[in-house]
Design a protein around this motif. Sequence first.
Motif, PDB file in Angstrom:
ATOM      1  N   THR A 166       0.848  -1.189   0.000  1.00  0.00           N
ATOM      2  CA  THR A 166       0.000   0.000   0.000  1.00  0.00           C
ATOM      3  C   THR A 166       0.884   1.240   0.000  1.00  0.00           C
ATOM      4  OG1 THR A 166      -1.755  -1.186   1.156  1.00  0.00           O
ATOM      5  CG2 THR A 166      -1.838   1.213   1.216  1.00  0.00           C
ATOM      6  N   PHE A 167       1.831   1.330   0.937  1.00  0.00           N
ATOM      7  CA  PHE A 167       2.879   2.349   0.941  1.00  0.00           C
ATOM      8  C   PHE A 167       4.222   1.610   0.926  1.00  0.00           C
ATOM      9  CE2 PHE A 167      -0.669   4.207   3.246  1.00  0.00           C
ATOM     10  CZ  PHE A 167      -0.805   5.463   2.665  1.00  0.00           C
ATOM     11  N   ALA A 168       5.068   1.907  -0.030  1.00  0.00           N
ATOM     12  CA  ALA A 168       6.376   1.252  -0.042  1.00  0.00           C
ATOM     13  C   ALA A 168       7.260   1.789   1.077  1.00  0.00           C
ATOM     14  CB  ALA A 168       7.051   1.448  -1.395  1.00  0.00           C
ATOM     15  N   VAL A 169       7.353   3.121   1.197  1.00  0.00           N
ATOM     16  CA  VAL A 169       8.174   3.756   2.225  1.00  0.00           C
ATOM     17  C   VAL A 169       7.345   4.825   2.917  1.00  0.00           C
ATOM     18  CG1 VAL A 169      10.244   5.122   2.691  1.00  0.00           C
ATOM     19  CG2 VAL A 169      10.301   3.348   0.916  1.00  0.00           C
ATOM     20  N   LEU A 170       7.224   4.722   4.241  1.00  0.00           N
ATOM     21  CA  LEU A 170       6.524   5.735   5.036  1.00  0.00           C
ATOM     22  C   LEU A 170       7.467   6.234   6.117  1.00  0.00           C
ATOM     23  CD1 LEU A 170       4.012   7.341   5.920  1.00  0.00           C
ATOM     24  CD2 LEU A 170       3.371   5.393   7.342  1.00  0.00           C
ATOM     25  N   LEU A 171       7.755   7.529   6.106  1.00  0.00           N
ATOM     26  CA  LEU A 171       8.582   8.177   7.122  1.00  0.00           C
ATOM     27  C   LEU A 171       7.731   9.213   7.820  1.00  0.00           C
ATOM     28  CD1 LEU A 171      11.725   8.969   4.916  1.00  0.00           C
ATOM     29  CD2 LEU A 171      11.285   6.877   6.196  1.00  0.00           C
ATOM     30  N   TYR A 172       7.742   9.220   9.162  1.00  0.00           N
ATOM     31  CA  TYR A 172       6.992  10.252   9.866  1.00  0.00           C
ATOM     32  C   TYR A 172       7.764  10.706  11.100  1.00  0.00           C
ATOM     33  CZ  TYR A 172       5.436   7.044  13.548  1.00  0.00           C
ATOM     34  OH  TYR A 172       5.396   6.174  14.604  1.00  0.00           O
ATOM     35  N   MET A 195       7.351  -0.562  -7.323  1.00  0.00           N
ATOM     36  CA  MET A 195       6.400  -0.918  -8.366  1.00  0.00           C
ATOM     37  C   MET A 195       5.028  -1.209  -7.783  1.00  0.00           C
ATOM     38  SD  MET A 195       8.877  -3.493 -10.559  1.00  0.00           S
ATOM     39  CE  MET A 195       9.484  -4.317  -9.076  1.00  0.00           C
ATOM     40  N   ASN A 196       4.016  -0.680  -8.452  1.00  0.00           N
ATOM     41  CA  ASN A 196       2.618  -1.060  -8.193  1.00  0.00           C
ATOM     42  C   ASN A 196       2.175  -0.810  -6.756  1.00  0.00           C
ATOM     43  OD1 ASN A 196       2.250  -2.138 -10.907  1.00  0.00           O
ATOM     44  ND2 ASN A 196       3.537  -3.833 -10.239  1.00  0.00           N
ATOM     45  N   SER A 197       2.507   0.350  -6.211  1.00  0.00           N
ATOM     46  CA  SER A 197       1.989   0.717  -4.892  1.00  0.00           C
ATOM     47  C   SER A 197       0.482   0.968  -4.990  1.00  0.00           C
ATOM     48  CB  SER A 197       2.675   1.979  -4.379  1.00  0.00           C
ATOM     49  OG  SER A 197       4.075   1.805  -4.314  1.00  0.00           O
ATOM     50  N   VAL A 198      -0.243   0.585  -3.958  1.00  0.00           N
ATOM     51  CA  VAL A 198      -1.685   0.812  -3.941  1.00  0.00           C
ATOM     52  C   VAL A 198      -1.984   2.272  -3.649  1.00  0.00           C
ATOM     53  CG1 VAL A 198      -3.860   0.189  -2.812  1.00  0.00           C
ATOM     54  CG2 VAL A 198      -2.119  -1.564  -3.246  1.00  0.00           C
ATOM     55  N   ASP A 199      -1.239   2.878  -2.738  1.00  0.00           N
ATOM     56  CA  ASP A 199      -1.403   4.285  -2.384  1.00  0.00           C
ATOM     57  C   ASP A 199      -0.149   5.033  -2.843  1.00  0.00           C
ATOM     58  OD1 ASP A 199      -1.780   6.790  -0.615  1.00  0.00           O
ATOM     59  OD2 ASP A 199      -3.587   5.652  -0.174  1.00  0.00           O
ATOM     60  N   ALA A 231       2.309   4.118  -9.273  1.00  0.00           N
ATOM     61  CA  ALA A 231       1.788   4.413  -7.933  1.00  0.00           C
ATOM     62  C   ALA A 231       0.282   4.605  -8.017  1.00  0.00           C
ATOM     63  CB  ALA A 231       2.447   5.669  -7.376  1.00  0.00           C
ATOM     64  N   GLY A 232      -0.443   4.022  -7.074  1.00  0.00           N
ATOM     65  CA  GLY A 232      -1.889   4.179  -7.081  1.00  0.00           C
ATOM     66  C   GLY A 232      -2.337   5.577  -6.742  1.00  0.00           C
ATOM     67  N   ASN A 233      -1.536   6.307  -5.963  1.00  0.00           N
ATOM     68  CA  ASN A 233      -1.883   7.676  -5.577  1.00  0.00           C
ATOM     69  C   ASN A 233      -0.733   8.587  -6.005  1.00  0.00           C
ATOM     70  OD1 ASN A 233      -3.102   9.899  -4.435  1.00  0.00           O
ATOM     71  ND2 ASN A 233      -3.197   9.078  -2.369  1.00  0.00           N
ATOM     72  N   GLY A 256      -1.016   7.629 -10.050  1.00  0.00           N
ATOM     73  CA  GLY A 256      -2.456   7.803 -10.150  1.00  0.00           C
ATOM     74  C   GLY A 256      -2.916   9.214  -9.871  1.00  0.00           C
ATOM     75  N   ASP A 257      -2.164   9.942  -9.052  1.00  0.00           N
ATOM     76  CA  ASP A 257      -2.482  11.333  -8.733  1.00  0.00           C
ATOM     77  C   ASP A 257      -1.293  12.195  -9.151  1.00  0.00           C
ATOM     78  OD1 ASP A 257      -2.846  13.722  -6.499  1.00  0.00           O
ATOM     79  OD2 ASP A 257      -4.761  12.846  -7.098  1.00  0.00           O
ATOM     80  N   ASP A 258      -0.703  12.944  -8.231  1.00  0.00           N
ATOM     81  CA  ASP A 258       0.445  13.786  -8.568  1.00  0.00           C
ATOM     82  C   ASP A 258       1.737  12.972  -8.619  1.00  0.00           C
ATOM     83  OD1 ASP A 258      -1.238  16.009  -8.502  1.00  0.00           O
ATOM     84  OD2 ASP A 258      -0.867  16.363  -6.374  1.00  0.00           O
ATOM     85  N   GLY A 259       2.703  13.483  -9.399  1.00  0.00           N
ATOM     86  CA  GLY A 259       4.019  12.869  -9.382  1.00  0.00           C
ATOM     87  C   GLY A 259       4.742  13.154  -8.076  1.00  0.00           C
ATOM     88  N   ILE A 260       4.937  14.441  -7.756  1.00  0.00           N
ATOM     89  CA  ILE A 260       5.534  14.884  -6.490  1.00  0.00           C
ATOM     90  C   ILE A 260       4.625  15.956  -5.909  1.00  0.00           C
ATOM     91  CG2 ILE A 260       7.499  16.022  -5.374  1.00  0.00           C
ATOM     92  CD1 ILE A 260       9.295  14.870  -7.542  1.00  0.00           C
ATOM     93  N   LYS A 261       4.284  15.821  -4.649  1.00  0.00           N
ATOM     94  CA  LYS A 261       3.387  16.791  -4.006  1.00  0.00           C
ATOM     95  C   LYS A 261       3.952  17.194  -2.651  1.00  0.00           C
ATOM     96  CE  LYS A 261      -1.450  17.396  -2.540  1.00  0.00           C
ATOM     97  NZ  LYS A 261      -2.775  16.742  -2.514  1.00  0.00           N
TER      98      LYS A 261
END
Length: 423
Positions: A166-172, A195-199, A231-233, A256-261
């Motif tokens: 769903t998320f390949a890399v999540l940093l918070y 490849m092929n992330s859902v989000d 990317a799905g999102n 699926g949405d923006d490239g970089i946001k």
Amino acid sequence: FLCGDLTLDADTTLFGNGISSQLKRKSGLTTAAWITGTNTSNVLIENLCLDGNSIAGNTGDTLRLITTNGSQQIAVRGCFFQSAGNGCVVVLGDWDGIQVTNNWFSYAGNTNIDQTGVNIEWFSSPATYPKNFIVSNNTFYKGYYGFYCGGVLNGTVSSNTFEQQTFAVLLYAGDGNVSAVSPLENVVVSSNVIMNSVDSSIRIDGKAGLNNTIQSGAYRINILGNQIYYAGNVGILAINGINFCQFSNNAIYTAGDDGIKIDRVYADVLWNCSYNLVSNNTIVSSGARGVDLRNYVSYTLVEGNVIRGSTGSNIYIPNSTNTYNQLINNSVTGSGAAEISNSGANTTIIDNFGYVTQNSGSASGSGTSFTVTHGLVSAPTVVLVTSTTATPETISVTAKASTTFTVTFAGSGAHTLDWQPSV
């Protein structure tokens, strides 16, 4: 070997001979973790196949190490993790020095929100937040998160392959369990294939865990040279307190949405985003915009990117909360809207191929006036003209329109001139 829950002490080595050295968890176990270490330092786990046996109804992490007092030298390498109930490798506490390298992480079955390949974070409230990790040359297949990290100082996520998370890399920043100030600082995410992330493939969030008022932020996060496919999102999403970060040399195909946001999501000035660099990326066929500076993004340089075929604008700055950004020397072509859509305040836009804001040329004509086609994206605000006629003459510019401007002369006859308009 089929085994029940295990406990690791400090100074422990689990060593095998590769995939033939298999440990499989007994069925029906629902404890928090299969292999648990508390106050662990100097732990090496190498060349094992660890099967969490989630198909048999097991839950919990495969390997969970809880560290205190700056536990050091934790290494997991050359292992094969499969069928974890939740996380494959989970390290919690104020650790100093983790290496997770050359492993394979795989899930059997559907993903859920707890399925994570590698999860390392600040879990409680130690005196110092954790630091110094390397996660490299691993393969992550399926799961909810590939790599999940919270509230750390100094780390590298490099040369991994991620597929179908769903998320390949999540940093918070901060900690999801307590209200604590723990920024996310000095992390490099580089040379990964996703490849092929859902989000969103890569997501950075500078907000402190569950607390919307504690000031934390993400500082000096460098997202460099990654390849992102389908990317799905959003390809790379950076939100809330993103400062002094760099997004460079990435290739993003078909988000699926923006490239970089970059965006401030929470309504507090603590989460404004400033002094970032978006440079030399290739962004193709985004479902929304190529580069999106959405809300309260300032002093960001967008330079040298190649952005093609976005459904919306290739570069998008939608409102005046975004200030003093610079769009320089980008190539923007084939979008379904304006190549650059700018409603920001004090934005500098120069030398972008496909979005001409400055031009120059020569013209000739006769009579008291003639029209010049300027080739700009909109009507010029300034037009400089210089007569090249042998006899000096008085010239004025009138009727500056979306595609042309008019030059008027004091006398009739033949005229030649050089012109230079700008928006």
